[in-house]
Write an enzyme that holds these catalytic residues in place. Structure first.
Site, mmCIF file in Angstrom:
data_model
loop_
_atom_site.group_PDB
_atom_site.id
_atom_site.type_symbol
_atom_site.label_atom_id
_atom_site.label_comp_id
_atom_site.label_asym_id
_atom_site.label_seq_id
_atom_site.Cartn_x
_atom_site.Cartn_y
_atom_site.Cartn_z
ATOM 1 C CG LEU A 1 56.929 43.613 52.329
ATOM 2 C CD1 LEU A 1 57.066 44.631 53.288
ATOM 3 C CD2 LEU A 1 57.101 42.006 52.914
ATOM 4 C CD GLU B 1 40.102 31.734 25.930
ATOM 5 O OE1 GLU B 1 39.848 30.753 24.950
ATOM 6 O OE2 GLU B 1 40.887 31.612 26.932
#
Length: 617
Positions: A179, A356
């Site tokens: 969940l 990056e």
């Protein structure tokens, strides 16, 4: 002798304390904590090697909560380990408390701030790399992840890099409670599909019941004995485990339980168990790199040198002077010139490829172990990792960033490669410094200063060559500036940084030919900016033209305006910047089109002075 009954009870205590923490704070994430309680109980009692009395010892294991919202569980672990007492535990989320809503290094032994999902595992890769390549110590990095954050691309950058570097000292524990905040995750409880993906990346993947302490213990043992690759556990759990009112139910995320007293009773009541966490073996010595010494490079005035090349050569020289300096790059080292460091010090160079986010995360992890990282890529591409830089500031991390190929002056590559937002975004980072030197000697001196500066420091470098104007013996420092030319007859001040310094000086020559004397200031430090020099110039000339190879928002022009905000005398400031979307072209064409070349700067100065004459006349 392993006592799994104790571990089960410890798991219940961690659940109870997570409920209590959120109850007293009136906010928090108890259900996300409850799902991982058994996983953390077994880790704390038998597998983690961490001296909580000496939390920064180099031999310690590292535990990162990538799912930082499960902070009630993390602080419950610290309480069970004796790192905090009951009184401090009760201050969770209160103003001034070290126990913030998401963990930060304010509370040892926390290495980094977490809470922005998808960052803990990439940082764990950095710490594990430090263990393998730099410290050369046998500590293990444990990272608790949430299944929702498996949707983040940065997680898979971490999976790829960890496998590539064979980080068998890294274990990821994924709490697959199904969940998320608003809905079920994409895969729900399909742990086998998660495992297949991880195996495809080269990981040792284990699926298990995350509430079975025997299975958890066996999985950790398997991770510890795996020697050629990282290990990940995909543990099927239930959110809110143990309390019927919230267990495996949607809509219960991020809020205290409605009836915490009943929940605590259902969990068996408050306990006061303590854990004697195993301490690490401190016999291995911490590795140190030997250095040859030397000095930063210098160039003769009149030379033409690209500041990106000066950065690379200065960084390589710094690596010979300091054995704690490390370089990372995003697979553009022949452009940023960090390859100079890679050739000189290959053992301290970390290739992060075109990833990056992982590069910044690795730098954060490396600096958490006391190393001094410099990370470089094209300036435009730091925007992909901006959230990591923002979180690094929350971690009080010390990072040195170098962005090359800034602005329209890069030429024909076009706008996708032109950093035009970078100074604005990096100026906005808490405690940052933003530097944009105009020549090689400035660059080298600033690289030396960056190594010792705390916080986030950003150096913007240029693709093209610029004239070396700064002599090797001049004072160049963070927060400083350089006056290129001045006289008592100056009628206007021209302010630039980087490539626009040359253009401003040429503009001053054009104006001088017309009998107009102009002062030229090189603001190589954009943040902090040299307010003293600027206010003096404003008082002397009352007219400033600021030219920058950047969008008009948030760059040098705005920094100058902030510096003059309290100036009491009348002064006019004209901002010249890139205002239209650039295209491909030569650097000269693009600077001219933006109005930030010598002609554009001179024209702005003439117009400003003409307007002043008209106003007076």
């Amino acid at each position: 002798m392993v006592d799994n009954n104790f571990r089960r009870e410890l798991g219940q205590q961690l659940r109870v304390d997570s409920v209590r923490a959120a109850w007293h704070a009136g906010s928090g994430h108890p259900t996300s904590s409850m799902s991982a309680a058994d996983l953390m109980a077994v880790l704390l009692d038998g597998h983690l090697r961490l001296d909580y009395d000496n939390p920064h010892a180099p031999h310690n294991d590292h535990l990162i909560f990538s799912k930082g919202h499960a902070s009630p569980l993390y602080y419950s672990m610290l309480k069970a380990a004796g790192a905090i007492d009951d009184a401090e535990f009760a201050t969770y989320r209160q103003f001034g408390s070290r126990l913030e809503g998401h963990p930060t290094p304010r509370i040892p032994p926390t290495d980094v701030a977490t809470g922005s999902l998808g960052q803990g595992l990439p940082v764990g890769v950095g710490i594990a790399l430090a263990g393998k390549r730099l410290d050369r110590l046998p500590y293990r990095v444990w990272v608790l992840c949430g299944d929702s954050e498996m949707a983040e691309g940065s997680m898979w950058e971490a999976f790829e890099h960890a496998a590539h570097y064979g980080l068998d000292n890294l274990t990821a524990i994924v709490d697959v409670n199904r969940l998320g905040q608003t809905t079920e995750t994409m895969l729900g409880w399909d742990v086998e599909t998660y495992a297949a993906r991880a195996r495809a990346f080269g990981w040792h993947a284990i699926t298990l019941d995350g509430h079975d302490v025997d299975a958890i213990d066996a999985a950790y043992a398997a991770a510890e004995s795996t020697t050629d690759r990282p290990t990940v556990l995909f543990a099927k759990t239930k959110k809110g485990k143990g309390v019927k009112a919230v267990e495996d139910l949607p809509g219960k995320h991020g809020k205290p339980l409605d009836d915490p007293e009943a929940a605590i009773a259902e969990l068996g009541g408050v306990r006061d168990l303590s854990v004697s966490v195993a301490k690490p073996d401190t016999s291995p010595s911490v590795h140190e790199f030997s250095v040859d010494g030397g000095s930063l490079p210098v160039w003769e005035t009149g030379d033409h040198v690209a500041t990106r090349l000066a950065y690379g050569q200065a960084l390589a020289a710094l690596g010979s002077m300091r054995g704690d300096v490390v370089a990372l790059d995003g697979e553009v080292s022949n452009s940023t010139h960090s390859e100079e460091f890679a050739h000189a010090h290959p053992d301290r160079y970390l290739e992060m490829y075109i990833a990056e986010q992982q590069m910044i995360a690795a730098a954060v992890g490396v600096q958490a172990r006391g190393w001094v990282p410099f990370a470089s890529t094209f300036a435009a591409f730091f925007s992909r990792a901006y959230d990591f830089i923002r979180m690094a500031a929350i971690s009080s991390a010390d990072l040195r960033l170098s962005g090359s190929h800034a602005g329209v002056s890069i030429g024909a590559d076009g706008p996708s490669q032109m950093a035009l937002e970078d100074m604005a975004s990096l100026r906005a980072v808490h405690g940052s410094a933003v530097l944009h030197p105009s020549d090689a000697n400035q660059t080298a001196k600033l690289v030396g200063e960056m190594a010792s500066r705390k916080g986030i420091t950003y150096l913007r470098t240029l693709r093209g060559k610029t004239l070396v104007r700064t002599t090797p013996d001049e004072d160049v420092h963070i927060g400083g500036s350089r006056t290129v030319r001045s006289s008592s007859d100056d009628r206007v001040t021209l302010v630039g940084c980087g490539v626009t310094v040359d253009e401003a000086d040429k503009a001053a020559e054009l104006l001088a030919a017309e009998g107009i004397q102009a002062r030229v200031i090189d603001c190589y430090s954009v943040k902090p900016i040299d307010a003293s020099v600027l206010t003096t110039a404003a008082g002397d000339t009352h007219a400033l033209v600021v030219a920058e190879d950047h969008w008009p928002e948030g760059g040098l022009g705005d920094a100058v305006l902030e510096a003059l905000a309290g100036f009491e005398e009348p002064v006019v400031v004209r901002k010249l910047a890139v205002r239209d979307m650039p295209t491909s072209g030569t650097p000269e064409e693009l600077l001219r089109a933006a109005g930030i070349d010598a002609e554009g700067i001179a024209a702005a100065a003439r117009e400003m002075l003409a307007s002043r004459r008209a106003a007076v006349g």
